[in-house]
Design a protein around this motif. Structure first.
Motif, PDB file in Angstrom:
ATOM      1  N   THR A 195       0.968  -1.478  -0.266  1.00  0.00           N
ATOM      2  CA  THR A 195       0.014  -0.149  -0.185  1.00  0.00           C
ATOM      3  C   THR A 195       0.783   1.116  -0.157  1.00  0.00           C
ATOM      4  OG1 THR A 195       0.029  -0.145   2.070  1.00  0.00           O
ATOM      5  CG2 THR A 195      -1.673  -1.238   1.673  1.00  0.00           C
ATOM      6  N   GLY A 196       2.029   1.442   0.434  1.00  0.00           N
ATOM      7  CA  GLY A 196       2.685   2.256   0.393  1.00  0.00           C
ATOM      8  C   GLY A 196       2.995   3.460   2.229  1.00  0.00           C
ATOM      9  N   ALA A 197       1.666   2.768   2.451  1.00  0.00           N
ATOM     10  CA  ALA A 197       1.599   3.089   3.981  1.00  0.00           C
ATOM     11  C   ALA A 197       2.953   3.303   5.365  1.00  0.00           C
ATOM     12  CB  ALA A 197       0.116   2.606   5.085  1.00  0.00           C
ATOM     13  N   SER A 249       9.079  13.056  -2.306  1.00  0.00           N
ATOM     14  CA  SER A 249      11.210  13.905  -1.696  1.00  0.00           C
ATOM     15  C   SER A 249      10.074  14.786  -0.324  1.00  0.00           C
ATOM     16  CB  SER A 249      11.186  14.707  -2.415  1.00  0.00           C
ATOM     17  OG  SER A 249      11.657  13.909  -4.032  1.00  0.00           O
ATOM     18  N   ASP A 250       8.679  14.997   0.113  1.00  0.00           N
ATOM     19  CA  ASP A 250       8.278  15.248   1.513  1.00  0.00           C
ATOM     20  C   ASP A 250       7.763  14.209   1.784  1.00  0.00           C
ATOM     21  OD1 ASP A 250       6.486  14.596   0.252  1.00  0.00           O
ATOM     22  OD2 ASP A 250       4.877  16.669  -0.105  1.00  0.00           O
ATOM     23  N   ALA A 251       7.903  12.763   2.038  1.00  0.00           N
ATOM     24  CA  ALA A 251       7.941  11.571   2.934  1.00  0.00           C
ATOM     25  C   ALA A 251       8.207  11.843   4.382  1.00  0.00           C
ATOM     26  CB  ALA A 251       7.896  10.352   2.026  1.00  0.00           C
ATOM     27  N   THR A 252       7.907  11.413   5.405  1.00  0.00           N
ATOM     28  CA  THR A 252       7.864  11.564   6.432  1.00  0.00           C
ATOM     29  C   THR A 252       9.019   9.792   6.951  1.00  0.00           C
ATOM     30  OG1 THR A 252       7.441  14.058   7.337  1.00  0.00           O
ATOM     31  CG2 THR A 252       8.720  11.945   8.609  1.00  0.00           C
ATOM     32  N   HIS A 253      10.478   9.436   6.901  1.00  0.00           N
ATOM     33  CA  HIS A 253       9.976   8.446   7.414  1.00  0.00           C
ATOM     34  C   HIS A 253      10.347   7.783   9.060  1.00  0.00           C
ATOM     35  CE1 HIS A 253      10.077   6.848   2.938  1.00  0.00           C
ATOM     36  NE2 HIS A 253      11.015   7.836   2.791  1.00  0.00           N
ATOM     37  N   LEU A 254       9.970   6.551   9.312  1.00  0.00           N
ATOM     38  CA  LEU A 254      10.538   6.241  11.047  1.00  0.00           C
ATOM     39  C   LEU A 254      11.493   5.883  10.943  1.00  0.00           C
ATOM     40  CD1 LEU A 254       6.970   2.873  10.577  1.00  0.00           C
ATOM     41  CD2 LEU A 254       7.515   6.328  11.319  1.00  0.00           C
ATOM     42  N   ALA A 273      23.031  11.038  -3.132  1.00  0.00           N
ATOM     43  CA  ALA A 273      21.976  11.180  -4.849  1.00  0.00           C
ATOM     44  C   ALA A 273      21.364   9.912  -5.438  1.00  0.00           C
ATOM     45  CB  ALA A 273      24.197  11.082  -5.145  1.00  0.00           C
ATOM     46  N   LEU A 274      21.526   9.236  -5.134  1.00  0.00           N
ATOM     47  CA  LEU A 274      20.839   7.694  -5.573  1.00  0.00           C
ATOM     48  C   LEU A 274      19.778   7.681  -4.706  1.00  0.00           C
ATOM     49  CD1 LEU A 274      21.204   4.999  -7.433  1.00  0.00           C
ATOM     50  CD2 LEU A 274      21.967   3.968  -5.287  1.00  0.00           C
ATOM     51  N   LEU A 275      19.078   8.084  -4.199  1.00  0.00           N
ATOM     52  CA  LEU A 275      18.124   8.318  -2.920  1.00  0.00           C
ATOM     53  C   LEU A 275      17.406   9.515  -3.735  1.00  0.00           C
ATOM     54  CD1 LEU A 275      18.445   6.901   0.346  1.00  0.00           C
ATOM     55  CD2 LEU A 275      17.200   5.851  -1.249  1.00  0.00           C
ATOM     56  N   GLN A 276      18.137  10.553  -3.922  1.00  0.00           N
ATOM     57  CA  GLN A 276      17.546  11.697  -4.358  1.00  0.00           C
ATOM     58  C   GLN A 276      17.201  11.567  -6.178  1.00  0.00           C
ATOM     59  OE1 GLN A 276      19.882  14.836  -5.200  1.00  0.00           O
ATOM     60  NE2 GLN A 276      18.284  17.073  -5.277  1.00  0.00           N
ATOM     61  N   ARG A 277      17.474  10.829  -6.396  1.00  0.00           N
ATOM     62  CA  ARG A 277      17.785  10.054  -7.957  1.00  0.00           C
ATOM     63  C   ARG A 277      16.205   9.345  -8.112  1.00  0.00           C
ATOM     64  NH1 ARG A 277      18.177   5.555 -10.057  1.00  0.00           N
ATOM     65  NH2 ARG A 277      18.037   5.512 -12.826  1.00  0.00           N
ATOM     66  N   ASN A 278      16.175   8.492  -7.011  1.00  0.00           N
ATOM     67  CA  ASN A 278      14.210   7.700  -7.222  1.00  0.00           C
ATOM     68  C   ASN A 278      13.642   8.233  -6.652  1.00  0.00           C
ATOM     69  OD1 ASN A 278      16.712   6.223  -8.005  1.00  0.00           O
ATOM     70  ND2 ASN A 278      16.713   4.746  -6.474  1.00  0.00           N
ATOM     71  N   CYS A 279      13.907   9.088  -5.861  1.00  0.00           N
ATOM     72  CA  CYS A 279      12.583  10.634  -4.787  1.00  0.00           C
ATOM     73  C   CYS A 279      12.224  10.932  -6.416  1.00  0.00           C
ATOM     74  CB  CYS A 279      13.291  10.378  -4.059  1.00  0.00           C
ATOM     75  SG  CYS A 279      13.116   9.560  -2.444  1.00  0.00           S
ATOM     76  N   GLN A 280      12.496  11.525  -6.883  1.00  0.00           N
ATOM     77  CA  GLN A 280      12.708  12.299  -8.010  1.00  0.00           C
ATOM     78  C   GLN A 280      11.624  11.659  -9.112  1.00  0.00           C
ATOM     79  OE1 GLN A 280      16.353  14.052  -9.274  1.00  0.00           O
ATOM     80  NE2 GLN A 280      16.195  15.398  -8.166  1.00  0.00           N
ATOM     81  N   PRO A 287      -0.291   7.156  -1.949  1.00  0.00           N
ATOM     82  CA  PRO A 287       0.752   6.032  -0.571  1.00  0.00           C
ATOM     83  C   PRO A 287       1.276   6.972   0.091  1.00  0.00           C
ATOM     84  CG  PRO A 287       0.360   5.269  -3.178  1.00  0.00           C
ATOM     85  CD  PRO A 287      -0.154   6.128  -3.236  1.00  0.00           C
ATOM     86  N   ASP A 288       1.993   7.091   1.117  1.00  0.00           N
ATOM     87  CA  ASP A 288       3.027   7.927   1.983  1.00  0.00           C
ATOM     88  C   ASP A 288       4.951   7.259   1.274  1.00  0.00           C
ATOM     89  OD1 ASP A 288       0.740   8.629   3.952  1.00  0.00           O
ATOM     90  OD2 ASP A 288       0.632   6.855   4.779  1.00  0.00           O
ATOM     91  N   GLY A 289       4.465   6.821   1.209  1.00  0.00           N
ATOM     92  CA  GLY A 289       6.008   6.574   0.634  1.00  0.00           C
ATOM     93  C   GLY A 289       6.075   5.245  -0.209  1.00  0.00           C
ATOM     94  N   ALA A 290       7.080   4.750  -0.305  1.00  0.00           N
ATOM     95  CA  ALA A 290       7.810   3.866  -1.367  1.00  0.00           C
ATOM     96  C   ALA A 290       7.627   4.154  -2.679  1.00  0.00           C
ATOM     97  CB  ALA A 290       6.996   2.336  -1.030  1.00  0.00           C
ATOM     98  N   CYS A 291       7.448   2.463  -3.471  1.00  0.00           N
ATOM     99  CA  CYS A 291       7.697   3.598  -4.979  1.00  0.00           C
ATOM    100  C   CYS A 291       5.833   2.459  -5.639  1.00  0.00           C
ATOM    101  CB  CYS A 291       7.847   3.090  -6.073  1.00  0.00           C
ATOM    102  SG  CYS A 291       8.963   2.084  -5.911  1.00  0.00           S
ATOM    103  N   MET A 292       4.697   2.616  -4.576  1.00  0.00           N
ATOM    104  CA  MET A 292       3.539   1.501  -5.356  1.00  0.00           C
ATOM    105  C   MET A 292       2.298   1.556  -4.569  1.00  0.00           C
ATOM    106  SD  MET A 292       5.142  -1.997  -3.052  1.00  0.00           S
ATOM    107  CE  MET A 292       6.008  -1.541  -1.485  1.00  0.00           C
TER     108      MET A 292
END
Length: 379
Positions: A163-165, A198-203, A272-279, A304-309
Motif C-alpha cells: 500500500t505504501g502506507a 520527496s516530502d515523505a517522513t520516514h520512521l 544522490a541515489l535516493l534523491q534521483r529515485n525520489c525525483q 501512498p505515503d512512501g515507497a513506490c507502489m
C-alpha cells in the motif's frame, strides 16, 4: 523442514514479468547500469571493484561494507550488521533463529508472503490486518490482544508493501513500548525506507530505537539495485546475529564479492541515489493522480505515503482479478491483483491491485492502460 507453498508473487512474475510490454507493478526504483554506477565511483572505489580478488568473502559481509551500512543508521556499528544474499535470506534466517515450534508470532496483513509463510511453517501465528479506512494503519490494541505468553516475534513492514502506507510515529513508538514490555522481538521490513515522495517522513529504524529490533535492509528497493543481491539485518542483539550467521552457513555461506564492492559504491553515494529515485516518484505520482481523477467510476485511489507502489480499489463488475488478467493478456499491462496478497491468517482485500511508480517510462504504459479502460467502458 516442512514443504513451503508456492510463492504467489514470484510465480505470477515468473509468468509475466519479462513478457508483459508494460511492467506497471514494480516495487523497486529505477535500476542503474553497471556503467552508470561505476561513473559515481571515485578512482579508488572503481579500482576496489576492478582489481578485487574473486575468492570467498566473509560470512558476516565485508567489514568496510558493514561499516558503510552502519552509517545509514543512528546508533549502529559494523558489529551490529549481518549481510545476506538479498532480503529474503534475512527473513528466512530471522524467523528460523527467533522462532521454534513452541513459539507464537504476530504478522500484519496484507504482507509480503514469506513474512507469514515462514512463521506458519515453524509455529502458530496470528494475523493483524491493517485498516484501509484508516490509511492502512495498525491498531496497536489489536496487537496487544493477540499477544500470548509464548509470543516471540512481531513482523511489520513500513513503508508498507503493497500500500505504501507509513505508520504514524506515535503508533510505531507505542508498538515498540508494547513489545519491550513483553520481551518480544520486532522484525521490521524497512527495505523501502528513504524511498517515496520527496516530502515523505520516514520512521526511525527499529534497530536504533529498540534493543530487540531487527532492521531488514536491501539494495533492491529504495536503491533500485536488485541485481546486486545484497541485503542485511542490523540488530543490537549480537546473540541473535551470531545465530543468524550460523544459519547462513547452510544458505548462501557468503555474499558475492563483486556485489559487495558495487553495494559499497552505491551506499557511499546513497544521498544522490535516493534523491534521483525520489525525483522519479515525484514525476510519476501526479500522472497516477490524474489518471484516477479521470476514472472515479472504476477506481478508488489513495495516494501512498512512501515507497513506490500503491494499492487502489477496482470497482468494475468483473472484479480485480479478472481486470488484471484481461489487462495483461489483451493490452500487455502488468499489475498484481490483490489475490497475490491473500493470507492464511485472515481476510485480506480482494478488490485491489498493486501498481508501481518508481521507474522511468511510465507514459507508454499509462497510455496502454487508458486505451484498455476506454475500450472496455460501455458507450
Amino acid at each position: 523442514m516442512p514443504t513451503l507453498p508456492d510463492f504467489r508473487l514470484e510465480t505470477h512474475f515468473e509468468k509475466w514479468e519479462f513478457k508483459a510490454r508494460y511492467h506497471m507493478t514494480a516495487s523497486d526504483a529505477e535500476s542503474l547500469s553497471l556503467r552508470d554506477l561505476l561513473a559515481m565511483a571515485t578512482p579508488q572505489e572503481r579500482e576496489s571493484f576492478e582489481g578485487m580478488w574473486l575468492g570467498y568473502t566473509e560470512t558476516y559481509g565485508a567489514p568496510d561494507l558493514r561499516e558503510t551500512i552502519a552509517t545509514t543508521y543512528q546508533r549502529q556499528t559494523a558489529d551490529d550488521v549481518l549481510c545476506f544474499a538479498g532480503a529474503s535470506e534475512g527473513i528466512f534466517a530471522a524467523n528460523n533463529v527467533i522462532l521454534d515450534q513452541d513459539s507464537h508470532a504476530i504478522v500484519v496483513t496484507p504482507n509480503y508472503q514469506s513474512h507469514e509463510t515462514l512463521p506458519l511453517a515453524i509455529c502458530d501465528a496470528t494475523g493483524v490486518p491493517l485498516d484501509p479506512d484508516d490509511n492502512w494503519s495498525l491498531d496497536i490494541d489489536r496487537i496487544k490482544a493477540a499477544i500470548r505468553p509464548n509470543t516471540r516475534l512481531v513482523t511489520i513492514n513500513f513503508p508498507h508493501n503493497p500500500t505504501g502506507a507509513i505508520l504514524p510515529l506515535d503508533r510505531y513508538l507505542a508498538l515498540v513500548d508494547l513489545c519491550r514490555t513483553h520481551g518480544i522481538y520486532i522484525l521490521h521490513d524497512e527495505i523501502f525506507n528513504g524511498l517515496g515522495p520527496s516530502d515523505a517522513t520516514h520512521l526511525p529504524f527499529v534497530a536504533d530505537i529498540y534493543e530487540r529490533g531487527l532492521s531488514l535492509g536491501v539494495m533492491s528497493k529504495s536503491y533500485g539495485l536488485p541485481g546486486l543481491r545484497i541485503g542485511w539485518i542490523a540488530c543490537q542483539d549480537h546473540e541473535v546475529l551470531s545465530k543468524m550467521e550460523r544459519m547462513k552457513h547452510y544458505l548462501s555461506i557468503c555474499n558475492s564479492g563483486p556485489s559487495e564492492r558495487l553495494a559499497q559504491i552505491a551506499l557511499t553515494h546513497r544521498a544522490a541515489l535516493l534523491q534521483r529515485n525520489c525525483q522519479i516518484v515525484d514525476e510519476n505520482l501526479p500522472k497516477w493522480d490524474a489518471f484516477f481523477a479521470r476514472h472515479p467510476d472504476l477506481f478508488d485511489w489513495h495516494r501512498p505515503d512512501g515507497a513506490c507502489m500503491g494499492f487502489p480499489r477496482y470497482k468494475g463488475p468483473e472484479g480485480a482479478q479478472e481486470f488484471c488478467r484481461a489487462l495483461v493478456e489483451d493490452s500487455g499491462v502488468l499489475f498484481l491483483p490483490s489475490a497475490i496478497y491473500s493470507s492464511d491468517l485472515g481476510p485480506t482485500p480482494t478488490d485491489r491491485f498493486r501498481l508501481g511508480f518508481g521507474r522511468k517510462g511510465l507514459d507508454e504504459g499509462l497510455a496502454a492502460l487508458e486505451a484498455h479502460v476506454m475500450k472496455s467502458k460501455p458507450n
